[in-house]
Design an enzyme around this catalytic site. Structure first.
Site, PDB file in Angstrom:
ATOM      1  CE  LYS A 112      37.285  40.831  48.647  1.00 10.27           C
ATOM      2  NZ  LYS A 112      38.074  39.779  47.978  1.00 10.27           N
ATOM      3  CG  ASP A 170      36.491  36.549  47.760  1.00  4.65           C
ATOM      4  OD1 ASP A 170      36.875  35.473  48.244  1.00  4.65           O
ATOM      5  OD2 ASP A 170      37.259  37.342  47.172  1.00  4.65           O
ATOM      6  CD  GLU A 172      36.672  35.168  44.500  1.00  7.68           C
ATOM      7  OE1 GLU A 172      37.827  35.632  44.409  1.00  7.68           O
ATOM      8  OE2 GLU A 172      35.669  35.777  44.083  1.00  7.68           O
ATOM      9  CD  GLU A 184      42.392  36.446  45.638  1.00  8.21           C
ATOM     10  OE1 GLU A 184      42.944  37.312  46.335  1.00  8.21           O
ATOM     11  OE2 GLU A 184      41.163  36.219  45.681  1.00  8.21           O
ATOM     12  CG  ASP A 187      46.056  37.301  39.499  1.00 12.02           C
ATOM     13  OD1 ASP A 187      46.651  37.849  38.556  1.00 12.02           O
ATOM     14  OD2 ASP A 187      45.711  37.906  40.526  1.00 12.02           O
ATOM     15  CG  HIS A 210      42.399  37.688  41.957  1.00 10.63           C
ATOM     16  ND1 HIS A 210      43.712  38.082  42.132  1.00 10.63           N
ATOM     17  CD2 HIS A 210      41.681  38.321  42.914  1.00 10.63           C
ATOM     18  CE1 HIS A 210      43.780  38.917  43.161  1.00 10.63           C
ATOM     19  NE2 HIS A 210      42.568  39.077  43.650  1.00 10.63           N
TER      20      HIS A 210
END
Length: 408
Positions: free
Chosen positions: A215, A244, A270, A297, A320, A347
């Protein structure tokens, strides 16, 4: 098998310190709004929509309202032309105004739709992936709603695409023996210390994972660069590293920071900016090439996915099934992505439970590339049949249904 009643559950789960955190959602509580389809037998259909705790009760109320017309329906008759039912649910006049096709009402739709597919698979006593593979192209398309996609994907084109892939699906059945490769997101949560992400990276490598996610999106970009470099140095040059940002940057920030993060050779970056910003993602994708952009996502519906694909604003599609309108819309978007030759790597708001079935179908039934599926382990102890990972690979689920049953 007749749906006799609807039960709605609000299930919330606290996480260990730092787990689940990202640059935008800094202190999450994982939760599900659960739709339970009761029947005239002992079987129940279980459908999940994923939330972060607060507000789950709103999704639960919407599930109650939207699901009323399913009571009294026989499951085979319902699913034989489920695309029509889906459209009537998603376009309920008053509730459509609250979206349309996004937000609380669309999350509720996801739970309802996922419960229908789960019950259908259980009624046939097969796992969801096998149920989907057993359907003819026409039967599968009958479960989908292709409205607003006709400029890119008609019913006839969808059937033709599936029919063409049917001819070669035996060449892709080997995934049922090997399992589906996973990548580990739990090594690099935003609130983890530098020392902990190094430790978690080593643990993931020992478990057989060769693909890992970190992250990013810190207020100080140098923190992101330092931590990304740490993971790259720990995992080695052969490892696949994803980054991400969870929507944290505006476009100018993303253009600057993505270029700098290119030094660690990421597989993708991401959600580099706001999930609705098609042209922002397009500009970022063009500017950072050959590095790639993954997103989806938080893209809520098939129409916005269509726009992203038309604009060449995503290199990886992360649809997702517990965010869009459930399995039906997930499959619709997967078909659309296949037409544009964009890989689907979902996701896993469901922690991989439903999606382990869907990626098997996408690969065998649609011809999507066999890449990998996100793995997040934090809720596995709450499932009756949790996703099983061995040496970094999802094992093929054998139990009937979509693996969505939660323990009491």
């Amino acid at each position: 098998m007749v749906i006799s009643a609807i039960q709605v559950l609000d299930r919330r789960f606290d996480l260990p310190n730092g787990s689940g955190s990202d640059a935008t959602h800094t202190n999450p509580q994982y939760a599900y709004a659960v739709c339970v389809l009761k029947t005239d037998t002992s079987l129940e259909g279980i459908g999940l929509a994923f939330t972060l705790g607060a507000g789950t009760e709103l999704v639960c109320q919407a599930i109650q309202f939207l699901s009323e017309k399913l009571v009294g329906q026989e499951i085979e008759a319902l699913m034989a032309n489920f695309g029509t039912t889906y459209r009537s649910l998603v376009d309920s006049p008053s509730y459509r105004w609250l979206g349309p096709h996004k937000g609380v009402v669309h999350l509720a739709l996801a739970a309802i739709v996922n419960a229908c597919y789960d019950l259908w698979a259980k009624s046939r006593q097969v796992p969801l992936w096998k149920l989907l593979l057993d359907l003819s192209p026409e039967e599968l398309v009958n479960t989908l709603d292709l409205s607003y996609l006709e400029d890119e994907l008609t019913r006839e084109q969808a059937i033709q695409l599936l029919t063409e892939q049917y001819k070669t699906r035996e060449n892709r059945n080997s995934v049922l023996t090997t399992g589906y490769k996973g990548y580990d997101t739990s090594v690099g949560w935003f609130n983890f210390s530098d020392e902990l992400i190094v430790e978690k990276t080593k643990q993931a490598l020992d478990k057989g994972f060769t693909a890992l996610k970190l992250k990013v999106g810190s207020d100080d970009p140098l923190r992101d660069l330092r931590r990304a470099t740490l993971i790259r140095q720990t995992a080695g040059e052969a490892a696949t590293i994803m980054l991400d940002a969870n929507q944290k940057w505006n476009v100018p920030q993303a253009l600057d920071i993505c270029r700098r993060l290119g030094s660690i050779n990421p597989y993708w970056i991401e959600e580099p900016t706001h999930p609705d910003d098609v042209f922002g993602h397009q500009a970022i994708a063009r500017a950072i090439a050959p590095f790639k952009v993954a997103t989806g996502e938080h893209i809520p519906n098939k129409v916005i996915f269509k726009n992203f694909l038309q604009a060449k604003a995503m290199d990886f599609c992360q649809v997702d099934a517990v965010r869009v309108g459930g399995i039906s819309e997930f499959l619709t978007i997967s078909l659309l992505a296949k037409k544009f030759n964009i890989p689907v790597l979902p996701h896993v708001g469901d922690m991989g439970q439903i999606h382990q079935h869907l990626v098997l179908f996408n690969h065998i039934g649609m011809g999507h590339e066999n890449l990998f599926l996100e793995h997040i382990p934090h809720l596995r102890s709450y499932f009756v049949h949790p996703a099983n990972i061995v040496e970094g690979y999802y094992q093929v689920p054998q139990e009937a249904g979509s693996s969505s049953d939660l323990k009491p």
